[in-house]
Structure formats: structure tokens, C-alpha cells
Motif scaffolding. Structure first.
Motif, PDB file in Angstrom:
ATOM      1  N   MET A 230      15.997 -83.697   9.202  1.00 35.10           N
ATOM      2  CA  MET A 230      15.253 -82.809  10.092  1.00 35.10           C
ATOM      3  C   MET A 230      14.933 -81.507   9.375  1.00 35.10           C
ATOM      4  O   MET A 230      15.599 -81.122   8.413  1.00 35.10           O
ATOM      5  CB  MET A 230      16.040 -82.557  11.388  1.00 35.10           C
ATOM      6  N   SER A 231      13.903 -80.843   9.835  1.00 34.85           N
ATOM      7  CA  SER A 231      13.450 -79.603   9.196  1.00 34.85           C
ATOM      8  C   SER A 231      14.473 -78.486   9.406  1.00 34.85           C
ATOM      9  O   SER A 231      15.260 -78.503  10.363  1.00 34.85           O
ATOM     10  CB  SER A 231      12.081 -79.200   9.743  1.00 34.85           C
ATOM     11  N   PRO A 232      14.475 -77.470   8.532  1.00 34.27           N
ATOM     12  CA  PRO A 232      15.498 -76.419   8.591  1.00 34.27           C
ATOM     13  C   PRO A 232      15.413 -75.528   9.826  1.00 34.27           C
ATOM     14  O   PRO A 232      16.376 -74.797  10.104  1.00 34.27           O
ATOM     15  CB  PRO A 232      15.260 -75.621   7.308  1.00 34.27           C
ATOM     16  N   ASN A 233      14.321 -75.560  10.560  1.00 29.22           N
ATOM     17  CA  ASN A 233      14.230 -74.730  11.762  1.00 29.22           C
ATOM     18  C   ASN A 233      14.812 -75.411  12.987  1.00 29.22           C
ATOM     19  O   ASN A 233      14.689 -74.915  14.113  1.00 29.22           O
ATOM     20  CB  ASN A 233      12.772 -74.337  12.036  1.00 29.22           C
ATOM     21  N   ILE A 234      15.499 -76.550  12.790  1.00 27.26           N
ATOM     22  CA  ILE A 234      16.197 -77.239  13.885  1.00 27.26           C
ATOM     23  C   ILE A 234      17.683 -76.941  13.788  1.00 27.26           C
ATOM     24  O   ILE A 234      18.319 -77.163  12.754  1.00 27.26           O
ATOM     25  CB  ILE A 234      15.969 -78.761  13.832  1.00 27.26           C
ATOM     26  N   ASN A 235      18.238 -76.436  14.863  1.00 28.24           N
ATOM     27  CA  ASN A 235      19.672 -76.175  14.964  1.00 28.24           C
ATOM     28  C   ASN A 235      20.310 -77.329  15.724  1.00 28.24           C
ATOM     29  O   ASN A 235      20.123 -77.465  16.934  1.00 28.24           O
ATOM     30  CB  ASN A 235      19.911 -74.854  15.698  1.00 28.24           C
ATOM     31  N   TYR A 236      21.048 -78.187  15.000  1.00 30.17           N
ATOM     32  CA  TYR A 236      21.705 -79.326  15.640  1.00 30.17           C
ATOM     33  C   TYR A 236      23.125 -78.940  16.025  1.00 30.17           C
ATOM     34  O   TYR A 236      23.920 -78.534  15.173  1.00 30.17           O
ATOM     35  CB  TYR A 236      21.728 -80.548  14.723  1.00 30.17           C
ATOM     36  N   ILE A 237      23.465 -79.074  17.310  1.00 30.58           N
ATOM     37  CA  ILE A 237      24.763 -78.605  17.802  1.00 30.58           C
ATOM     38  C   ILE A 237      25.656 -79.720  18.329  1.00 30.58           C
ATOM     39  O   ILE A 237      26.752 -79.465  18.821  1.00 30.58           O
ATOM     40  CB  ILE A 237      24.579 -77.535  18.905  1.00 30.58           C
ATOM     41  N   GLY A 238      25.222 -80.989  18.226  1.00 28.88           N
ATOM     42  CA  GLY A 238      26.065 -82.101  18.643  1.00 28.88           C
ATOM     43  C   GLY A 238      26.177 -82.236  20.150  1.00 28.88           C
ATOM     44  O   GLY A 238      25.334 -81.774  20.916  1.00 28.88           O
ATOM     45  N   HIS A 239      27.253 -82.906  20.580  1.00 29.82           N
ATOM     46  CA  HIS A 239      27.465 -83.173  22.006  1.00 29.82           C
ATOM     47  C   HIS A 239      27.542 -81.871  22.791  1.00 29.82           C
ATOM     48  O   HIS A 239      28.217 -80.921  22.388  1.00 29.82           O
ATOM     49  CB  HIS A 239      28.760 -83.971  22.197  1.00 29.82           C
ATOM     50  N   VAL A 240      26.848 -81.827  23.905  1.00 30.36           N
ATOM     51  CA  VAL A 240      26.866 -80.662  24.795  1.00 30.36           C
ATOM     52  C   VAL A 240      27.501 -81.082  26.115  1.00 30.36           C
ATOM     53  O   VAL A 240      26.996 -81.974  26.795  1.00 30.36           O
ATOM     54  CB  VAL A 240      25.441 -80.122  25.043  1.00 30.36           C
ATOM     55  N   SER A 241      28.604 -80.459  26.458  1.00 29.74           N
ATOM     56  CA  SER A 241      29.300 -80.799  27.698  1.00 29.74           C
ATOM     57  C   SER A 241      28.415 -80.524  28.900  1.00 29.74           C
ATOM     58  O   SER A 241      27.581 -79.613  28.890  1.00 29.74           O
ATOM     59  CB  SER A 241      30.585 -79.978  27.805  1.00 29.74           C
ATOM     60  N   THR A 242      28.605 -81.302  29.953  1.00 32.58           N
ATOM     61  CA  THR A 242      27.805 -81.101  31.167  1.00 32.58           C
ATOM     62  C   THR A 242      27.972 -79.696  31.725  1.00 32.58           C
ATOM     63  O   THR A 242      27.057 -79.171  32.358  1.00 32.58           O
ATOM     64  CB  THR A 242      28.179 -82.128  32.244  1.00 32.58           C
ATOM     65  N   ARG A 243      29.116 -79.067  31.487  1.00 32.58           N
ATOM     66  CA  ARG A 243      29.328 -77.706  32.012  1.00 32.58           C
ATOM     67  C   ARG A 243      28.396 -76.694  31.342  1.00 32.58           C
ATOM     68  O   ARG A 243      28.192 -75.597  31.867  1.00 32.58           O
ATOM     69  CB  ARG A 243      30.788 -77.283  31.839  1.00 32.58           C
TER      70      ARG A 243
END
Length: 362
Positions: A230-243
Motif C-alpha cells: 500500500m502507498s505510504p499515505n495509508i496508515n494501517y492500524i489493524g483490528h479496531v475494537s467495536t468500542r
């Protein structure tokens, strides 16, 4: 009435996209007086990744992934007025359905609740001896969380007595506007797990626009994308809790809904994310699918893109003021017409009509 509901998981949304749907709908049915027990197997590490405790409005029974444990929990179906087998439970689905049909009382309402109708129907079409095809004559109805006429007609063609969509909706008690959080700041956010039926569309509608707009920031949440180029302007943060979903949906200037390919082809299948984002007051851009206007008005309550270039064009021209206005209008619409209380009214009517039919026949 007592409902015995056998599904994937109520207490964990981990690799379980139906969790929000189950929670909102069952809570709303509980408020109408239903006595509900949800049965879920201990599989896929869901119990290790719970994001809620068993609620007051529904008893939760977690059982081991063994045949003996499955046989034990299906004994409870004999005491229920409504017995529900959901699709995609995750452990011995075919055996579970047979056990429930065998143990439920003859007068009980027996339902197959399909939370992924396109995938289920594809399996049944490919197998003339599919167990669900053979079970449909013993089920009172099939309920689905999307699909519209194409899914209804397909289910009737393979033998369902009734097939009725009960669409996703908003649970205002869990999805609502919250303050923005800096960690979710972006021009466009997308939240979704990496799935074979979705990956190519994520490339088209999210990764390609990000590459076209290097000066804009993109936020990617969900499991499985860690090794995706993915391009460098994408911040991948993984699983996001429903909260954290409310903050994720309201912080970026806009959030993106990308339907899985099978859902987009069938249409009339608004994803849970659509109502989550609208409930938070977020500005939503969605890929195009038939039936959008039944839920939100294009260009006023939701923005629609036919391909990645249109996503890039929309985002390039989208002002903060217009994004805020679209989010406000979407919130007003879903509160007025698309909450789980609205959906529960329809389900309650179906259940009561069945009970009245039984009484009239006695």
C-alpha cells in the motif's frame, strides 16, 4: 415467547461481522418482551477476544466445539417457542441444523437466519444434495439480513416456504456521535477485514484512490492487511475494537463502505458499517449497489462511487462543511427509519402471525 438462537457469537466481534446485527436486533426484541438465549461455540479465538460481557437482555451460552457439547445445547430447543439457526455458526453447521430440526417442538417456529445469503445460495446451487436444500421444507421461514428480491426469489426457487429480508440497522445505544480522536485522523477511512470476496474491491475503491491522492491521508482498519502492499499515505492500524467504531467513523473527513463482491452483485444489502457510520454522524462514501436509495438518499445523505476514480474525485472535491452536512442528514434519516427497533417491529409481527395461525388451526 422464548427464543433459542444458535449463531456465531454475540459477545465477540472478532472475525464475526454479524455481531453488531445480532446485538442490535436481539436487544430490540428483548425490549418487546422476548426471553432470548444465544448459543455460540468456542471457536476462532472469539472468546479470547470478547468485546462485551453477556448482556442483561440476553442469556449467552458458550459451548465447547465438540459433538457432545453441541448435542447438549440443542436439547434446549425443545423448550423454545422460536428456534433460530443462523448461517456461519462456525462449528458443525449442517449437523447443528439437523439436531435443531429434530429436537424443536412441532409447533415451534423454526427459522434459518442467513447473514450471508449470497455465499449460502452459491453453495446450495453448486450442490444438488446440499443439506440446507433438503432442510428447507421443514423450516417455517428463511430470514436474511439483506438481498432484496434477487435473494428472496432464489430462496423460494430452491424450496423455502418464505424468505423475508430483515435488513441491518442502527442500534442508537451503541453507535452515536462522539468527539473526534486524533489517532483516527484522516481524509478517508476504511474499516473491514481482509476477505477473498472483498480484497479486489478494496484495491479498486481504497488502495488505488490513495495512490492517486498522495497529498491526502488514508486510514485502514481491520485484520489481515499487514502484508498488503500500500502507498505510504495509508496508515494501517489493524483490528479496531467495536468500542472504537464510533470514533473511527466520525473522525476522518469521510469513511468508505466497500461491499463484498457477492453483496454488490445482489444489491439491497447495506452493510452493518453503513448504519454504524450514519449513526455516528459520519460522512459515508459507498461503492454503488442497487437499492441504496431505499436506505439513504444519494448525494444528500450518502455519496456513491462506481469505481476508484470516482472515490478519488469525490474526496478531492469534498469540503469539511459538506461532509459534516451529509453526516448530519444521514444520522437524522437512520434514526427516523432504520433503527433495530424498526426491524424488531417487523420480526415481532412475523412471530405473532405464526402464533396466531397455530391458534386458529387448533
Amino acid at each position: 415467547m422464548k427464543i433459542a438462537f444458535y449463531g456465531s457469537s454475540l459477545v465477540s466481534a472478532y472475525w464475526n461481522g454479524a455481531a453488531t446485527y445480532y446485538r442490535g436486533l436481539l436487544r430490540a426484541l428483548s425490549e418487546k418482551g422476548y426471553d432470548i438465549t444465544f448459543y455460540e461455540p468456542d471457536v476462532y479465538d472469539r472468546q479470547k477476544n470478547r468485546d462485551m460481557d453477556p448482556p442483561e437482555w440476553c442469556k449467552v451460552v458458550v459451548y465447547e466445539a465438540t459433538i457432545d457439547a453441541l448435542k447438549t445445547v440443542t436439547e434446549d430447543a425443545a423448550a423454545a417457542d422460536v428456534v433460530v439457526k443462523a448461517s456461519g455458526v462456525g462449528f458443525e453447521d449442517e449437523f447443528l441444523l439437523e439436531e435443531l430440526l429434530r429436537k424443536a417442538r412441532p409447533e415451534a417456529l423454526k427459522i434459518f437466519w442467513d447473514v450471508d445469503a449470497p455465499a449460502t445460495l452459491a453453495e446450495v446451487r453448486a450442490s444438488p444434495d446440499h443439506p440446507l436444500r433438503n432442510a428447507l421444507s421443514r423450516l417455517d421461514m428463511v430470514l436474511t439480513y439483506g438481498g432484496g428480491d434477487p435473494v428472496v426469489e432464489a430462496y423460494r426457487f430452491i424450496g423455502a416456504r418464505e424468505c423475508i429480508p430483515i435488513y441491518n440497522a442502527l442500534d442508537p445505544q451503541t453507535h452515536y456521535p462522539v468527539p473526534a480522536e486524533p489517532r483516527f485522523a484522516a481524509d478517508l477511512g476504511f474499516l473491514g477485514n481482509r476477505l477473498p470476496d472483498r480484497e479486489a474491491r478494496v484495491e479498486q475503491f481504497f488502495l488505488e484512490p490513495a495512490a492517486r491522492l498522495p497529498q491526502q491521508s488514508f486510514l485502514l482498519g481491520g485484520s489481515g492487511w499487514h502484508d498488503k502492499p500500500m502507498s505510504p499515505n495509508i496508515n494501517y492500524i489493524g483490528h479496531v475494537s467495536t468500542r472504537d467504531h464510533n470514533a473511527f467513523n466520525v473522525t476522518p473527513k469521510a469513511v468508505l463502505n466497500i461491499s463484498r463482491a457477492s453483496m454488490a452483485e445482489n444489491g439491497f444489502s447495506p452493510a452493518t458499517r453503513v448504519f454504524e457510520a450514519a449513526g455516528a454522524g459520519g460522512c459515508l462514501i459507498t461503492d454503488s449497489w442497487e437499492g441504496i436509495e431505499l436506505f439513504l438518499k444519494p448525494n444528500e445523505e450518502i455519496l456513491v462511487a462506481r469505481d476508484g476514480q470516482e472515490v478519488a474525485d469525490i474526496l478531492a472535491d469534498l469540503s469539511d462543511e459538506r461532509a459534516d452536512e451529509i453526516g448530519r442528514r444521514a444520522l437524522q434519516r437512520v434514526l427516523a427509519e432504520h433503527t433495530y427497533a424498526h426491524r424488531a417491529d417487523k420480526v415481532d409481527l412475523l412471530f405473532r402471525r405464526h402464533a396466531e395461525t397455530l391458534e386458529a388451526a387448533e
